[in-house]
Design a protein around this motif. Structure first.
Motif, PDB file in Angstrom:
ATOM      1  N   PRO A  55       0.813  -1.227   0.000  1.00  0.00           N
ATOM      2  CA  PRO A  55       0.000   0.000   0.000  1.00  0.00           C
ATOM      3  C   PRO A  55       0.849   1.281   0.000  1.00  0.00           C
ATOM      4  N   GLN A  56       1.951   1.280   0.753  1.00  0.00           N
ATOM      5  CA  GLN A  56       2.814   2.460   0.801  1.00  0.00           C
ATOM      6  C   GLN A  56       3.493   2.700  -0.550  1.00  0.00           C
ATOM      7  N   PHE A  57       3.935   1.634  -1.202  1.00  0.00           N
ATOM      8  CA  PHE A  57       4.610   1.767  -2.493  1.00  0.00           C
ATOM      9  C   PHE A  57       3.633   2.281  -3.550  1.00  0.00           C
ATOM     10  N   PHE A  58       2.416   1.721  -3.571  1.00  0.00           N
ATOM     11  CA  PHE A  58       1.424   2.174  -4.547  1.00  0.00           C
ATOM     12  C   PHE A  58       0.985   3.606  -4.274  1.00  0.00           C
ATOM     13  N   LEU A  59       0.934   3.994  -3.024  1.00  0.00           N
ATOM     14  CA  LEU A  59       0.610   5.378  -2.676  1.00  0.00           C
ATOM     15  C   LEU A  59       1.689   6.322  -3.216  1.00  0.00           C
ATOM     16  N   ALA A  60       2.949   5.935  -3.060  1.00  0.00           N
ATOM     17  CA  ALA A  60       4.058   6.746  -3.584  1.00  0.00           C
ATOM     18  C   ALA A  60       3.982   6.854  -5.104  1.00  0.00           C
ATOM     19  N   LEU A  61       3.687   5.741  -5.785  1.00  0.00           N
ATOM     20  CA  LEU A  61       3.545   5.781  -7.243  1.00  0.00           C
ATOM     21  C   LEU A  61       2.387   6.691  -7.660  1.00  0.00           C
ATOM     22  N   GLY A  62       1.278   6.590  -6.948  1.00  0.00           N
ATOM     23  CA  GLY A  62       0.131   7.445  -7.244  1.00  0.00           C
ATOM     24  C   GLY A  62       0.471   8.918  -7.120  1.00  0.00           C
ATOM     25  N   LEU A  63       1.209   9.265  -6.066  1.00  0.00           N
ATOM     26  CA  LEU A  63       1.611  10.661  -5.871  1.00  0.00           C
ATOM     27  C   LEU A  63       2.583  11.125  -6.950  1.00  0.00           C
ATOM     28  N   LEU A  64       3.514  10.255  -7.347  1.00  0.00           N
ATOM     29  CA  LEU A  64       4.458  10.608  -8.420  1.00  0.00           C
ATOM     30  C   LEU A  64       3.728  10.881  -9.731  1.00  0.00           C
ATOM     31  N   PHE A  65       2.714  10.058 -10.024  1.00  0.00           N
ATOM     32  CA  PHE A  65       1.972  10.239 -11.267  1.00  0.00           C
ATOM     33  C   PHE A  65       1.092  11.490 -11.236  1.00  0.00           C
ATOM     34  N   LEU A  66       0.846  12.050 -10.068  1.00  0.00           N
ATOM     35  CA  LEU A  66       0.028  13.262  -9.970  1.00  0.00           C
ATOM     36  C   LEU A  66       0.819  14.549 -10.192  1.00  0.00           C
ATOM     37  N   VAL A  67       2.145  14.487 -10.175  1.00  0.00           N
ATOM     38  CA  VAL A  67       2.960  15.692 -10.317  1.00  0.00           C
ATOM     39  C   VAL A  67       2.652  16.413 -11.628  1.00  0.00           C
ATOM     40  N   THR A  68       2.658  15.694 -12.746  1.00  0.00           N
ATOM     41  CA  THR A  68       2.425  16.332 -14.043  1.00  0.00           C
ATOM     42  C   THR A  68       1.010  16.884 -14.173  1.00  0.00           C
ATOM     43  N   PRO A  69      -0.047  16.108 -13.862  1.00  0.00           N
ATOM     44  CA  PRO A  69      -1.386  16.688 -13.986  1.00  0.00           C
ATOM     45  C   PRO A  69      -1.599  17.933 -13.119  1.00  0.00           C
ATOM     46  N   VAL A  70      -1.076  17.917 -11.904  1.00  0.00           N
ATOM     47  CA  VAL A  70      -1.231  19.086 -11.031  1.00  0.00           C
ATOM     48  C   VAL A  70      -0.503  20.284 -11.640  1.00  0.00           C
ATOM     49  N   SER A  71       0.691  20.062 -12.159  1.00  0.00           N
ATOM     50  CA  SER A  71       1.444  21.177 -12.733  1.00  0.00           C
ATOM     51  C   SER A  71       0.751  21.727 -13.978  1.00  0.00           C
ATOM     52  N   ILE A  72       0.112  20.853 -14.767  1.00  0.00           N
ATOM     53  CA  ILE A  72      -0.592  21.312 -15.970  1.00  0.00           C
ATOM     54  C   ILE A  72      -1.855  22.074 -15.591  1.00  0.00           C
TER      55      ILE A  72
END
Length: 190
Positions: free
Chosen positions: A39-56
């Motif tokens: 769960p912690q690893f998938f949470l980290a991956l989810g947050l990493l994938f959100l960097v670009t959409p948030v910045s856009i």
């Protein structure tokens, strides 16, 4: 922007992009080394994938991490000007697909159970092959982005942005639908 200057900046962009990927790999490797749970690893991956959409969507910037590096602000400005009003449509698809991936990882973080380390039971070759494949995908995508951006007219880019946005909406809808169905099945079987 002069062709020679743009080519030099593109080479620098390629180095920065690959360096950023290596930094993300090191971060994920550190998480694996300290034995984070699934769960912690998938949470980290989810947050990493959100960097670009948030910045856009929030900052109106396709990659704020690259923009702060020397020369990348100039290159970003060139692309923004060339796309004109199509900038949002062009980058919408990337943001949408990465948001869908992020949601998938967040769902994985919720439905995964156990306190065992994430890497337990996964063959070591998996941790070698997956990053190599992702690196290839990133570089092929970047190469195709450069060809489109530098080789097409603003009108051609506008048409491409419309088609790319439509494809992303359909693909993300299917992906999210499958994630929702899969989640329901897993929760019903639990």
């Amino acid at each position: 922007m002069q062709d020679q200057q743009r080519q030099a900046l593109r080479k620098r962009q390629w180095l920065y992009l690959n360096g950023l990927f290596v930094a993300v790999l090191l971060l994920l490797g550190l998480l694996l080394a300290i034995n984070v749970t699934a769960p912690q690893f998938f949470l980290a991956l989810g947050l990493l994938f959100l960097v670009t959409p948030v910045s856009i969507w929030v900052f109106k910037e396709s990659n704020p991490l690259l923009r702060v590096l020397p020369g990348m602000g100039e290159l970003s400005q060139y692309e923004h000007e060339k796309l004109g009003e199509s900038w949002g449509k062009y980058h919408f698809s990337t943001a949408l697909l990465q948001t869908a991936c992020s949601l998938f990882f967040f769902v994985q973080a919720v439905i995964r159970e156990g306190e065992a380390p994430f890497r337990e039971g996964i063959p070591i070759w998996y941790f070698i092959v997956v990053p190599v494949i992702v690196l290839l995908i990133i570089n092929l995508n970047h190469r195709s982005h450069i060809k489109r951006m530098d080789g097409k007219t603003p009108e051609q880019l506008h048409t491409y942005a419309e088609e790319k946005r439509l494809f992303s909406i359909v693909f993300a809808s299917v992906t999210l639908g499958m994630t929702l169905i899969g989640t329901c099945v897993v929760m019903l079987m639990s």
